[in-house]
Each structure stands twice: as C-alpha cells, then as structure tokens.
Write an enzyme that holds these catalytic residues in place. Sequence first.
Site, PDB file in Angstrom:
ATOM      1  N   ARG A 108       0.843  -1.195   0.000  1.00  0.00           N
ATOM      2  CA  ARG A 108       0.000   0.000   0.000  1.00  0.00           C
ATOM      3  C   ARG A 108       0.878   1.244   0.000  1.00  0.00           C
ATOM      4  NH1 ARG A 108      -3.672   0.755   4.739  1.00  0.00           N
ATOM      5  NH2 ARG A 108      -1.823   0.155   5.912  1.00  0.00           N
ATOM      6  N   SER A 177       7.357  -5.369   7.017  1.00  0.00           N
ATOM      7  CA  SER A 177       6.950  -6.389   7.990  1.00  0.00           C
ATOM      8  C   SER A 177       7.640  -7.728   7.746  1.00  0.00           C
ATOM      9  CB  SER A 177       5.432  -6.542   7.974  1.00  0.00           C
ATOM     10  OG  SER A 177       4.813  -5.339   8.347  1.00  0.00           O
ATOM     11  N   ASP A 230       4.434  -2.799  12.048  1.00  0.00           N
ATOM     12  CA  ASP A 230       3.053  -2.381  12.239  1.00  0.00           C
ATOM     13  C   ASP A 230       2.719  -2.094  13.705  1.00  0.00           C
ATOM     14  OD1 ASP A 230       3.294  -5.035  12.947  1.00  0.00           O
ATOM     15  OD2 ASP A 230       1.598  -5.737  11.754  1.00  0.00           O
TER      16      ASP A 230
END
Length: 507
Positions: A108, A177, A230
């Site tokens: 994203r 991540s 995150d």
Amino acid sequence: MGRALAALAASVAVTACAVAAVVVGRRLRSRRKWGRVVGVLRELEENCETTVGRLKQVVDAMAVEMHAGLASEGGSKLKMLLTYIDNLPNGSEKETYYALDLGGTNFRVLRVQLGGRRSSILSNNVERQPIPQDLMTGTGEDLFDFIASSLKEFVDREEDGPKTSLDRRRDLGFTFSFPVKQTSVSSGILIKWTKGFSIADMVGREVVGCLEEAMARQGLNMKVAALVNDTVGTLAVGHYHDPDTVAAVIIGTGTNACYLERTDAIIKCQGLPTTTGNMVVNMEWGNFWTSHLPRTAYDIDLDADSPNPNDQGFEKMISGMYLGDIVRRVILRISQESDIFGPVSDRLFVPFILRTPLMAAMHEDDSPELTTVGRILRDELEIPDVPLKVRKLVVKVCDVITRRAARLAAAGIAGILKKIGRDGSGGITGGRRSDSKMKRTVVAIEGSLYTSYTMFREYLQEALAEILGEEVSQHVVLKVTEDGSGIGAALLAASYSSDSVDRVQLL
C-alpha cells in the site's frame, strides 16, 4: 380360552420386557457416550483454567522475561528489539507525508495530510497494489524498482504532475513487515524473508538503501525518514491521538506488542543518545513462554504440526491464526470418543479448515436453535443434522478456548504495565494504593480479534480489571486505533522529517 389368554399375556410381557431391555440398554449406552463427551469437556476446562492467581504468575513471568531481553541479546525468549524511535508524534506535525506498507503479497502507498493539531489528519489517500509473483522470487532491484515506479505514479497523481516529485523532497515512512535488524530509525538489515518471498540477493542487505536507490532511478525526490513495523506504527497512531499512550498491542491473525522504555533500562545497549530519555522497544511477544501458561494436549499437537515447532508459543495460544484450529482439534477428539456428531468427518482432519472468524460466529450465535452453529458445522466441516444439545457443546468449546486466549492476552498487557511501573505496585503507601500517584495509562490496540470479536474483547477487559484491581484498572484505558502500518508510518515520517531531530543510531 383361559390358557390362550394366559399364553398371550405371557408373550406380551416377554416382548415388553425385551423392548424395555433394549430401551434401557440404549439409554445406558447414550449416557456412557455422553459421559465420555462430558469428560473431554471437563478435562479441557481444567487444563485451560486461568485463575487470577495463575494470571498473576504469567504477569510476573512476562516482566522478568522483558528484563532479561533488555539485559542481553538472546537472554530471553522475548527479542526486545530496539527501534531507535525516541520521538513519537505529538500532534504538532504539519504538511503532507507518505507511507509505504510492504508486508505481504500486496503493498500500500498512502498520502497523509496533517493539520498541526492533535488528531488533525486532514486527509488520507490510500492505494493498494498486488506484487507480481515473479517479483517475489526475483531480484531485489526488480522488486524495489516496481514498488518505486508505483509510488511515483501515486505521487504524480496526488500532486498534479511529475514536476512536484522532482522539485520538492518528500519524507516517507516505510513499514517493512519482515525480520530486520534495525540499525537506526531509518535503516535496517534484512535477516530473512517470510510470507512467500524468497529473494536471495536481499538477505543481509540494508533495505532502506535499496528502496531509496530505486526511488532515485525513478526520479522520485523522496527519503525514508522512518523504518517501522506495524506494532510500532500502532503506538505512533495512539500517541498522536492521546499523549498518555505508552504501549501498543496487535491481536489479530498474529500478535505482538511494543512499549516506551527508559533508555537507561536497556542494559544491552548502554549509552544510546536520545532526546527524550525513552525508546520504543518492539517486544516480539508472540515468542513469550513460561511454564505457567495453561497448555493442553491440543496445543502440543498444534505446535508439533506447525512449520515452526517450539516457536511463537504465546502467539499459538492467543492469536486469530490458531484459535479456530484448536477448536477443530477438540471437536475431532470428541468425534473420535463418541458418535454424537455421527461418523467422523474427513474435514475434521484438515488443518485450519475452521478459521477463527467462523469459530467466533459460532461462539456469538444467539439464535434459539443456534442456526449459525448448525450451518457452519454442515457447510465447513460436513457434519449435518447436529442436535441442539450438541450445538451447545460446540459453543462451550469455543468459549473455553476464547476465554483462555483473551485472559492470557490481558496478562501480557499487565506484564508490560508491571515492567514500566504502571500496574499500581509503585504507588503503594502504608499498604494502600494512592490514586494521586497513579498516572493515566493508555494502551493502543489494533487487530480484528479484539475489535471485531465482542466476547474476546469483553473477556480481556474483565481479566485485566481482575489482575490490576478496581482502583488501578480505572486508570488504565484500552483504546482501539486503526491502520498503524499505514497512517502510523506516515506519522513517524513526520516526527523524523526535521533536520533538527537528533537521530539515534547504532555505532
């Protein structure tokens, strides 16, 4: 005639006795069968028991492991990773910042406009894009060139043409991540790939440099201001909205936690230069373990069958990836012990076929006939025509597993609060707690298991209040946040965009 009647009566009596014997036999067998089922359930409840006393033992063990992980590398099951973030968003951030969230088969890009006041996010534009399969196993240059190209197209659309992307440097928050050894707030070395990626030439390389080189090749004037995961992003979002936020927990498919620690308590890396005297520590708490955790035979089998046995033990007991499969294993055991579900369904032998959202739907089915439970058993596990009594048994199994998970998660949160002196133990005066010494403490929480699963959330909140006690728990707030991996990364880019902010770096 009399003899005939007597013979008939005798025959009827014999038949009645035979029928009665059959009925009684069936009832006895049914009772024995149900007794075995009740035995399995009672054993499950006993082995999953989470009394307040036991939870406090888990709390103490968590705090001890946190100390050990801060003292030395490899000194604890908890990695206690340094993030080099000592400057969390405080609401004064202005202007426009970007974020890149790479954590799976999609990535994203976000553009976040900040208004200079706390909780003042003026706009938030997001674009999601899949990563072609061949790039997941190709070269690092090809992967980052693709990402940088997509990022440039997004920036050009958002800022009315390519000229802006060349003229004005933008700051980017990069959520990556994957396992990384962080060396500064904006740099880190890739340890290994996960989630289907296998790009050999990237392992051991500094990932931010690879991205920035790709952006330069695209003519994109952008610099990575912060490299985050995150969970740290969730803490950033929480702190941006509420300055009393000191920790963040993600409880979704996976689970992790981070918190704000005093730098003088980080013994394994003394002398870190920080502007605030604090640093965010990424606990990687999914790997926490203690003998006080209530482990069952189902947990042991699940762990043995997993790709990472003897690893992520805490995560396997509390996260959404695993709860549904524990319930499946219990139902399989009951099916093998008795025939209350009919013939043993082949579907019960398929790992992870009962996903946690389906388990939650069964657990929270409040219809009189438990129709959702019946439908899921029929459609997902191919167990048709389950009686209401047995459906209630399934709901009970879901409840036992969920309650244990939520209460253990609460113990984990209480362990963090104990480590940083926010559990009330530091405010005891004359044997009584002093409310005047208790600080308001906010824990940011993200993840569908907590936000979307009402019973899980209520059990967690209830257990935290039991562990801390009424006087202390009224000062602790669990606050739901959203999109730490996106908005959180952009907020951290804002926090570290100024040249006046001192960067903490591993020397």
